[in-house]
Scaffold this motif. Structure first.
Motif, PDB file in Angstrom:
ATOM      1  N   SER A  26     -42.542  94.485  19.204  1.00  7.95           N
ATOM      2  CA  SER A  26     -41.333  95.209  19.597  1.00  7.95           C
ATOM      3  C   SER A  26     -40.263  95.093  18.516  1.00  7.95           C
ATOM      4  O   SER A  26     -39.552  96.052  18.213  1.00  7.95           O
ATOM      5  N   GLN A  27     -40.176  93.890  17.939  1.00  3.70           N
ATOM      6  CA  GLN A  27     -39.183  93.665  16.888  1.00  3.70           C
ATOM      7  C   GLN A  27     -39.495  94.536  15.668  1.00  3.70           C
ATOM      8  O   GLN A  27     -38.598  95.137  15.073  1.00  3.70           O
ATOM      9  N   ALA A  28     -40.783  94.616  15.331  1.00  8.00           N
ATOM     10  CA  ALA A  28     -41.184  95.405  14.167  1.00  8.00           C
ATOM     11  C   ALA A  28     -40.832  96.881  14.374  1.00  8.00           C
ATOM     12  O   ALA A  28     -40.341  97.556  13.465  1.00  8.00           O
ATOM     13  N   HIS A  29     -41.073  97.370  15.588  1.00  9.46           N
ATOM     14  CA  HIS A  29     -40.767  98.768  15.875  1.00  9.46           C
ATOM     15  C   HIS A  29     -39.263  99.028  15.743  1.00  9.46           C
ATOM     16  O   HIS A  29     -38.830  99.992  15.106  1.00  9.46           O
ATOM     17  N   PHE A  30     -38.490  98.131  16.316  1.00 13.36           N
ATOM     18  CA  PHE A  30     -37.032  98.290  16.288  1.00 13.36           C
ATOM     19  C   PHE A  30     -36.504  98.212  14.848  1.00 13.36           C
ATOM     20  O   PHE A  30     -35.666  99.023  14.441  1.00 13.36           O
ATOM     21  N   ASP A  31     -37.036  97.252  14.078  1.00 14.76           N
ATOM     22  CA  ASP A  31     -36.606  97.116  12.677  1.00 14.76           C
ATOM     23  C   ASP A  31     -36.921  98.388  11.889  1.00 14.76           C
ATOM     24  O   ASP A  31     -36.106  98.851  11.084  1.00 14.76           O
ATOM     25  N   ALA A  32     -38.106  98.946  12.139  1.00 12.42           N
ATOM     26  CA  ALA A  32     -38.507 100.154  11.409  1.00 12.42           C
ATOM     27  C   ALA A  32     -37.569 101.314  11.742  1.00 12.42           C
ATOM     28  O   ALA A  32     -37.160 102.077  10.864  1.00 12.42           O
ATOM     29  N   VAL A  33     -37.227 101.441  13.023  1.00 11.39           N
ATOM     30  CA  VAL A  33     -36.310 102.509  13.434  1.00 11.39           C
ATOM     31  C   VAL A  33     -34.975 102.353  12.711  1.00 11.39           C
ATOM     32  O   VAL A  33     -34.425 103.314  12.164  1.00 11.39           O
ATOM     33  N   ARG A  34     -34.478 101.129  12.659  1.00 11.40           N
ATOM     34  CA  ARG A  34     -33.179 100.894  12.020  1.00 11.40           C
ATOM     35  C   ARG A  34     -33.235 101.194  10.531  1.00 11.40           C
ATOM     36  O   ARG A  34     -32.332 101.842   9.990  1.00 11.40           O
ATOM     37  N   GLU A  35     -34.314 100.763   9.888  1.00 13.26           N
ATOM     38  CA  GLU A  35     -34.467 101.032   8.449  1.00 13.26           C
ATOM     39  C   GLU A  35     -34.478 102.526   8.168  1.00 13.26           C
ATOM     40  O   GLU A  35     -33.868 102.996   7.212  1.00 13.26           O
ATOM     41  N   MET A  36     -35.204 103.253   8.983  1.00 13.28           N
ATOM     42  CA  MET A  36     -35.347 104.699   8.741  1.00 13.28           C
ATOM     43  C   MET A  36     -34.039 105.432   9.031  1.00 13.28           C
ATOM     44  O   MET A  36     -33.719 106.412   8.357  1.00 13.28           O
ATOM     45  N   LEU A  37     -33.296 104.980  10.040  1.00 12.74           N
ATOM     46  CA  LEU A  37     -31.981 105.591  10.292  1.00 12.74           C
ATOM     47  C   LEU A  37     -31.071 105.351   9.094  1.00 12.74           C
ATOM     48  O   LEU A  37     -30.353 106.249   8.645  1.00 12.74           O
ATOM     49  N   ASP A  38     -31.140 104.120   8.562  1.00 14.35           N
ATOM     50  CA  ASP A  38     -30.348 103.808   7.367  1.00 14.35           C
ATOM     51  C   ASP A  38     -30.768 104.702   6.203  1.00 14.35           C
ATOM     52  O   ASP A  38     -29.929 105.216   5.466  1.00 14.35           O
ATOM     53  N   ALA A  39     -32.076 104.878   6.058  1.00  9.87           N
ATOM     54  CA  ALA A  39     -32.586 105.687   4.944  1.00  9.87           C
ATOM     55  C   ALA A  39     -32.062 107.115   5.024  1.00  9.87           C
ATOM     56  O   ALA A  39     -31.803 107.759   4.014  1.00  9.87           O
ATOM     57  N   LEU A  40     -31.911 107.629   6.252  1.00  7.74           N
ATOM     58  CA  LEU A  40     -31.399 108.996   6.431  1.00  7.74           C
ATOM     59  C   LEU A  40     -29.871 109.020   6.484  1.00  7.74           C
ATOM     60  O   LEU A  40     -29.274 110.076   6.680  1.00  7.74           O
ATOM     61  N   ALA A  41     -29.261 107.855   6.337  1.00  6.73           N
ATOM     62  CA  ALA A  41     -27.799 107.734   6.380  1.00  6.73           C
ATOM     63  C   ALA A  41     -27.224 108.267   7.692  1.00  6.73           C
ATOM     64  O   ALA A  41     -26.177 108.914   7.720  1.00  6.73           O
ATOM     65  N   ILE A  42     -27.948 107.998   8.795  1.00  9.84           N
ATOM     66  CA  ILE A  42     -27.422 108.347  10.116  1.00  9.84           C
ATOM     67  C   ILE A  42     -26.780 107.091  10.707  1.00  9.84           C
ATOM     68  O   ILE A  42     -27.459 106.088  10.948  1.00  9.84           O
ATOM     69  N   PRO A  43     -25.464 107.118  10.896  1.00  7.73           N
ATOM     70  CA  PRO A  43     -24.798 105.908  11.398  1.00  7.73           C
ATOM     71  C   PRO A  43     -25.108 105.664  12.877  1.00  7.73           C
ATOM     72  O   PRO A  43     -25.321 106.609  13.632  1.00  7.73           O
ATOM     73  N   TYR A  44     -25.153 104.394  13.257  1.00 10.10           N
ATOM     74  CA  TYR A  44     -25.419 104.066  14.664  1.00 10.10           C
ATOM     75  C   TYR A  44     -24.792 102.722  14.981  1.00 10.10           C
ATOM     76  O   TYR A  44     -24.482 101.947  14.068  1.00 10.10           O
TER      77      TYR A  44
END
Ligand code: ATP
Ligand code: MG
Length: 425
Positions: free
Chosen positions: A233-251
């Motif tokens: 679960s942690q890996a999935h969440f980390d990946a989502v956060r990394e990819m949002l950062d990569a797209l420069a979508i703030p959250y």
């Protein structure tokens, strides 16, 4: 018979409906770019479709369903949300079959029904734009779907939408957290609202979602679900956060956001914006990897969101966003007397068939009133048609703005209205 619309419903009148069409058009366009296709499912379903999936103890199922027994004694519900019906359709139509390209990405738009206390942005019949993607467990799917909603807001010119993110983890993580939350809340039970005391027994995560001030206070120091995520679960969440950062979508992360529906796991999110000083959620969704199985389909990961159209329009209004709605008439034909009736009909029909937007007087009014109509419809050109024009077969086409004029025969208009408009400059 004097009648009023049922409480919590709305008539969407001309003037307003253009805005709905515009927003829906932009949404179709954006969704198509992400390779989504439209699905249309029934407005009503068997009661079980929602009771099972949305959750027996959810507010939607316990309080808000429009359900009834039909003449064949079937327990029917007007759909309170879009996902359950789409999942039902996915399984019933075997879209899981290998020959159907995966992921299956579908969107819908239409009415949803919930028996709620009507207030600003909260109706009993409301409308959602929604999307569902089946068959991908890849966190990139979570991110591209959130990015799609984000792109829709940007395309519409909406500012200050906040993406709020959380993870519910997988089944095991959630179960561990559930116990920790019960342990934390039990000593505080007496201070909770009536509803939340019940939720604590049935579905303790729901207490986190409560809007009651006493509940909000009680959960302020609750354990965070993020501390209970297992490695997967942690890996999935980390990946989502990394990819949002990569797209420069703030959250922002809100560990108390759990969503009102039972079927979510892993990523959940809301897009929130402020309208007249209060926060409103316009769009909400997440991952639901167990839902297809609930409907007796094969194990299939899913991800989707629902977006409230009324709230979207409220925000467009509140932010003063001018929508590029289609403009006025290309031609208005003012009609003088019965002898011009048929010629007027022929004229507007010929112009309409050439792709222009044309209207004529049908009410036999004084010319002055007809010219007022032409202005009210923002007509670009104006023709006045009376007995003498019918006789001569010739009319004056007038630019309603510059007042420039050009003479044209009926035949010329029938052959090439665009050419005549061009002459007017
Ligand atoms: P809320 O917490 O505001 O009640 P919800 O969790 O019930 O929302 P969802 O079921 O996730 O909302 O629905 C998705 C979106 O649909 C919401 O974010 C909102 O924009 C819209 N929506 C939900 N209920 C209503 C309603 N009664 N009237 C208008 N829009 C609604
Ligand atoms: Mg609700």
């Amino acid at each position: 018979m004097k009648q009023q619309k049922p409480k919590g419903t709305q008539d969407i009148l001309p003037g307003q409906s253009e805005k709905w069409q515009y927003v829906e058009g932009v949404a179709r366009d954006v969704f198509a770019r992400y390779n989504y296709a439209e699905i249309r499912t029934p407005l009503f379903e068997h009661y079980e479709v929602f009771a099972r999936s949305v959750g027996d103890t959810s507010d939607i199922v316990t309080k808000e369903m429009y359900d009834f027994y039909d003449k064949g004694e079937r327990h029917i519900t007007l759909r309170p949300e879009g996902t359950a019906g789409v999942v039902r359709a996915y399984v019933e139509n075997k879209l899981f079959a290998p020959e159907v390209q995966k992921p299956v990405k579908v969107y819908y738009m239409g009415s949803m029904f919930r028996y709620e206390r009507p207030q600003a942005g909260r109706l009993r019949e409301f409308h959602q734009l929604g999307v569902e993607a089946f068959g991908s467990a890849n966190p990139a799917t979570d991110v591209e779907t959130m990015a799609m909603a984000y792109q829709l807001f940007q395309t519409l010119g909406i500012k200050n939408v906040r993406l709020t993110l959380n993870s519910l983890g997988n089944t095991e993580s959630r179960a561990n957290y559930r116990q920790a939350l019960i342990d934390y809340l039990m000593p505080l039970k007496a201070s909770l609202s009536k509803d939340s005391q019940r939720r604590l027994e049935e579905n303790p995560l729901r207490v986190l979602d409560s809007k009651e001030p006493e509940d909000k206070q009680a959960v302020a120091d609750a354990p965070s679900i993020l501390d209970f995520l297992d490695a997967e679960s942690q890996a999935h969440f980390d990946a989502v956060r990394e990819m949002l950062d990569a797209l420069a979508i703030p959250y922002v992360i809100d560990t108390n956001m759990v969503r009102g529906l039972d079927y979510y796991n892993h990523t959940i999110f809301e897009f929130i914006t402020e309208v007249n000083g209060t926060d409103l959620t316009i769009c909400a969704g997440g991952r639901y990897d167990g839902l297809v199985e609930e409907f007796e389909g094969p194990k299939t990961p899913g991800f989707g969101f629902g977006l409230g159209q009324e709230r979207l329009l409220m925000i467009l209004e509140a932010q003063g966003i001018d929508l590029p709605l289609s403009s006025g008439l290309d031609l208005y034909v003012a009609v003088l007397g019965e002898e011009a009736n048929l010629a007027a009909l022929n004229l507007v029909q010929a112009v309409r068939q050439q792709g222009f937007k044309a209207e004529r007087d049908v009410l036999n009014r004084k010319l002055k009133a007809q010219f007022k109509s032409a202005d009210a419809f923002s007509a670009k050109t104006l023709i006045t048609l009376g007995g003498s024009e019918v006789e001569s077969g010739q009319v004056t086409v007038k630019n309603n703005q510059t007042r420039a004029e050009v003479l044209a025969t009926f035949d010329e208009i029938v052959a090439d209205f665009a050419g005549i408009v061009a002459k007017l400059g």
